[in-house]
Design a protein around this motif. Structure first.
Motif, PDB file in Angstrom:
ATOM      1  N   ARG A 139      74.768  60.830  37.180  1.00  0.00           N
ATOM      2  CA  ARG A 139      75.406  61.813  38.054  1.00  0.00           C
ATOM      3  C   ARG A 139      74.846  63.216  37.862  1.00  0.00           C
ATOM      4  N   TYR A 140      74.503  63.587  36.611  1.00  0.00           N
ATOM      5  CA  TYR A 140      74.252  64.996  36.325  1.00  0.00           C
ATOM      6  C   TYR A 140      72.823  65.353  35.950  1.00  0.00           C
ATOM      7  N   ASP A 141      71.927  64.373  35.804  1.00  0.00           N
ATOM      8  CA  ASP A 141      70.531  64.723  35.571  1.00  0.00           C
ATOM      9  C   ASP A 141      70.023  65.580  36.733  1.00  0.00           C
ATOM     10  N   GLY A 142      69.439  66.716  36.411  1.00  0.00           N
ATOM     11  CA  GLY A 142      68.945  67.613  37.443  1.00  0.00           C
ATOM     12  C   GLY A 142      70.010  68.511  38.034  1.00  0.00           C
ATOM     13  N   VAL A 143      71.267  68.307  37.652  1.00  0.00           N
ATOM     14  CA  VAL A 143      72.379  69.118  38.163  1.00  0.00           C
ATOM     15  C   VAL A 143      72.891  70.063  37.084  1.00  0.00           C
ATOM     16  N   LEU A 144      73.014  69.565  35.853  1.00  0.00           N
ATOM     17  CA  LEU A 144      73.458  70.374  34.722  1.00  0.00           C
ATOM     18  C   LEU A 144      72.363  70.454  33.666  1.00  0.00           C
ATOM     19  N   ASP A 145      72.367  71.560  32.914  1.00  0.00           N
ATOM     20  CA  ASP A 145      71.430  71.729  31.803  1.00  0.00           C
ATOM     21  C   ASP A 145      72.094  71.461  30.458  1.00  0.00           C
ATOM     22  N   ARG A 146      73.385  71.768  30.372  1.00  0.00           N
ATOM     23  CA  ARG A 146      74.167  71.490  29.174  1.00  0.00           C
ATOM     24  C   ARG A 146      75.448  70.799  29.620  1.00  0.00           C
ATOM     25  N   ILE A 147      75.816  69.731  28.921  1.00  0.00           N
ATOM     26  CA  ILE A 147      76.963  68.927  29.336  1.00  0.00           C
ATOM     27  C   ILE A 147      77.832  68.623  28.118  1.00  0.00           C
ATOM     28  N   GLY A 148      79.115  68.466  28.369  1.00  0.00           N
ATOM     29  CA  GLY A 148      80.031  68.063  27.322  1.00  0.00           C
ATOM     30  C   GLY A 148      81.182  67.291  27.919  1.00  0.00           C
TER      31      GLY A 148
END
Length: 341
Positions: A306-315
């Motif tokens: 879902r978040y590859d290329g959308v967020l740089d840092r995730i938690g």
């Protein structure tokens, strides 16, 4: 993609244990909130306990504090972390600023823009030893004597990440910030079609690129190892989404998907104190769009998808209960350890 531990300790004493746990589980950073404790105190304790990790406030309430007090706190934390501190700032909503902090409120984006400019003017005076002369509509700073000037930070400029939901704050982040704390109440479609263009527009005005703005977020998830655990987690995340969706300033996410009627209904229910029933109002599609619902062994893959290329840092949004072995595997999966990309 970097992975951060979002901690919500009960008081300052719990943050040390949370920071040590983050180191054990392979996180890249620790993000501390402003809930029941001062976030700068929490950040200092996290920095002392986990000196190898990035430490950030996620987020401190800017309008509750003078830019001068924040400038000093961030300067000290930058030194404590050897330059690994990220100053996360948000506006909060009017009711909290006015009635909880007893501070003035006005157009939040315009005031926040001036706040950031004042903060940087203070740091610039310390960096270069020049007179402090900042005069805006809301903030004025004209005194900095040598006795109170700490001098330039030892590890370079202090990055600022601003928090926002709508395009106004995303535009401001693009214009002047180093990062954007994306609100957990979002969808990927909203990020791609509303937030990303706003970042790009703000960046273009300042001669920057969208890549200059780090996108940071704690993501709401529902997970478990059994079907019963997964259903309980789904019910809990529905309640959290309903709480956020009842906030009028977050309605842009709902309207983007054609769920504009849901927000006012939830707001009315919250004012009547009908908190327990609010989760039942949410369309199932809304829950699936906001939260990642997956068994523990599939969670990292689903988040990356879902978040590859959308967020740089995730938690993971605070409150997700995982055994250490499970959480370590999720963190490794998000970081791509042992996986092909």
């Amino acid at each position: 993609m970097k992975v951060d531990a979002y901690v919500a300790p009960e008081g300052a004493t719990g943050v040390a244990d949370a920071a040590r746990r983050a180191v054990r589980l392979g996180y890249d950073g620790v993000m501390v909130p402003e809930l029941r404790s001062d976030p700068f105190v929490l950040a200092a304790e996290a920095a002392r306990t986990a000196p190898s990790l990035t430490v950030g406030t996620a987020v401190a309430v800017a309008f509750a504090r003078s830019p001068m007090t924040v400038a000093y706190a961030a300067r000290d934390l930058a030194d404590l972390t050897s330059g690994r501190f990220v100053l996360g700032l948000g506006t909060q909503v009017r009711a909290h600023v006015v009635h909880r902090f007893s501070m003035p409120w006005s157009s939040p984006v315009a005031r926040f823009r001036e706040y950031l400019a004042a903060l940087r003017a203070i740091w610039d005076a310390w960096q270069h030893g020049t007179p402090l002369r900042f005069r805006g509509e809301h903030y004025r700073f004209a005194l900095m004597t040598p006795a109170f000037d700490p001098g330039p930070p030892a590890h370079g400029p202090i990055p600022i990440a601003v928090a926002g939901v709508g395009p106004g704050m995303a535009d401001l982040a693009g214009e002047t910030a180093d990062g954007l704390h994306v609100h957990p109440f979002h969808t990927v479609s909203y990020l791609r079609e509303v937030v990303a263009p706003a970042i790009a527009a703000g960046a273009a005005r300042s001669g920057r690129t969208p890549g200059d703005v780090e996108r940071i977020c704690s993501v709401m998830v529902a997970t478990g190892t059994t079907s019963d655990e997964l259903e309980r987690a789904r019910a809990e995340v529905r309640r959290q989404i309903a709480f956020y969706a009842s906030t009028p300033s977050y309605r842009g996410v709902l309207e983007h998907h054609g769920w504009g009627d849901v927000g006012p209904r939830l707001t009315a229910m919250s004012k009547r104190g009908e908190w327990a029933a609010m989760a039942d109002v949410l369309p199932e599609d809304l829950v699936e769009a906001v939260a990642v619902v997956a068994p523990v062994d599939e969670l990292a893959g689903r988040l990356r998808e879902r978040y590859d290329g959308v967020l740089d840092r995730i938690g993971l949004y605070p409150g997700v209960a995982l055994a250490e072995s499970e959480e370590r595997a999720v963190v490794a999966g998000l970081r791509g350890v042992g996986q092909s990309r």
